[in-house]
Write an enzyme that holds these catalytic residues in place. Structure first.
Site: not given
Lengths: 130, 130
Positions: A15, A53, A78, A81, A83
Site C-alpha cells: 500500500h 515511491e 491481506l 478490498g 485496493h
C-alpha cells in the site's frame, strides 16, 4: 542494456505508508526474496500503490529497463478490498499502456493464499500456544 | 460455564474495514485455523482494531467468557507500523485492566515472520514464474 535478454521481474506491491520504516520493510522483503535458494527472477523489486515511491507504473518501467520482458506484480495485501480488486488492476492498465510489448501479469494477493491459516497456527505455536 | 477448565483462545486481530466482506475474510480465516489438524486452541476468534466488531477488549472478554484463562492475540498486519507498535498494545492494556487474572499475551505480527519471503516466492511459482 540488451533488450533481448528477457526474463521476469517480481514486483512486490504494498500500500505504502507515511512511515518510511514500513516502506523499507517492503523493500527489504523484496531483497530477501531475491536471495532465496531457487529464486530465478531477474530481479525482485518493490512498488507502492500510494504514499511511497516508486509507483506501480514507475516500478514496472524500472523493472523493464533492466532488460526483463515480463513483470509479475504481487499484491502484498491481506484483504480482497478495493485496493486489490480495483486500484492495483487500474495501475497495471497504466503500465500496460506505456509498455504494450511487455507481459505485465497480476498474481493473487497474499491474504488469499491457502497457506496463511497454517502459517498463523505455526506462529502461535512458536509463541508457545495452541 | 466452568471458569476452572482453562485453555487458550487465539484471537486474530485485523485492522477492520468499512467493507464488511474484508472483515468477513478475517472471521473466515479464524474459523479455518480452528479446523486445522493439531490446532489445540479452545477457540480461534477474530477482533478488530477499528471500524468493525468486536473490538480487541470485547474480543478478549468474549474469549474469556467461554472458559479460557489465556488469550493469545495475533496481529494480522503486514508492517511494523503504529498499529502494531502502539495501538494494539494499548488495547491489550485495556483488556488486562478488565481481566487482571487472565493471561493476555501478544504474538508477533504476520509480516515480521521469517516464512513470508518464501511464501511469496511460492505464490509466484504457483502463478508460473520465477
Amino acid at each position: 542494456m540488451d533488450k533481448n535478454k528477457g526474463g521476469t521481474v517480481l514486483l512486490v506491491v504494498a500500500h505504502g505508508s507515511r512511515r518510511e520504516s514500513s516502506n523499507e520493510e517492503v523493500r527489504a522483503l523484496a531483497q530477501q526474496i531475491q536471495t532465496l535458494e531457487g529464486c530465478n527472477f531477474t530481479a525482485v523489486n518493490a512498488a507502492f500503490l500510494e504514499l511511497a515511491e516508486p509507483s506501480i507504473p514507475d516500478g514496472v518501467s524500472q523493472s523493464l529497463e533492466s532488460g526483463a520482458d515480463r513483470v509479475l506484480v504481487m499484491p502484498y495485501f491481506l484483504s480482497r478490498g478495493r485496493h486489490v480488486v480495483e486500484d492495483i488492476p487500474a495501475e497495471l492498465d497504466k503500465a500496460r499502456a506505456k509498455h504494450p510489448d511487455a507481459e505485465i501479469e497480476l498474481c493473487g494477493y497474499l491474504g488469499g493464499h491457502g497457506a496463511i491459516p497454517q502459517l498463523l497456527l505455526t506462529m502461535a505455536r512458536e509463541h508457545g500456544a495452541g
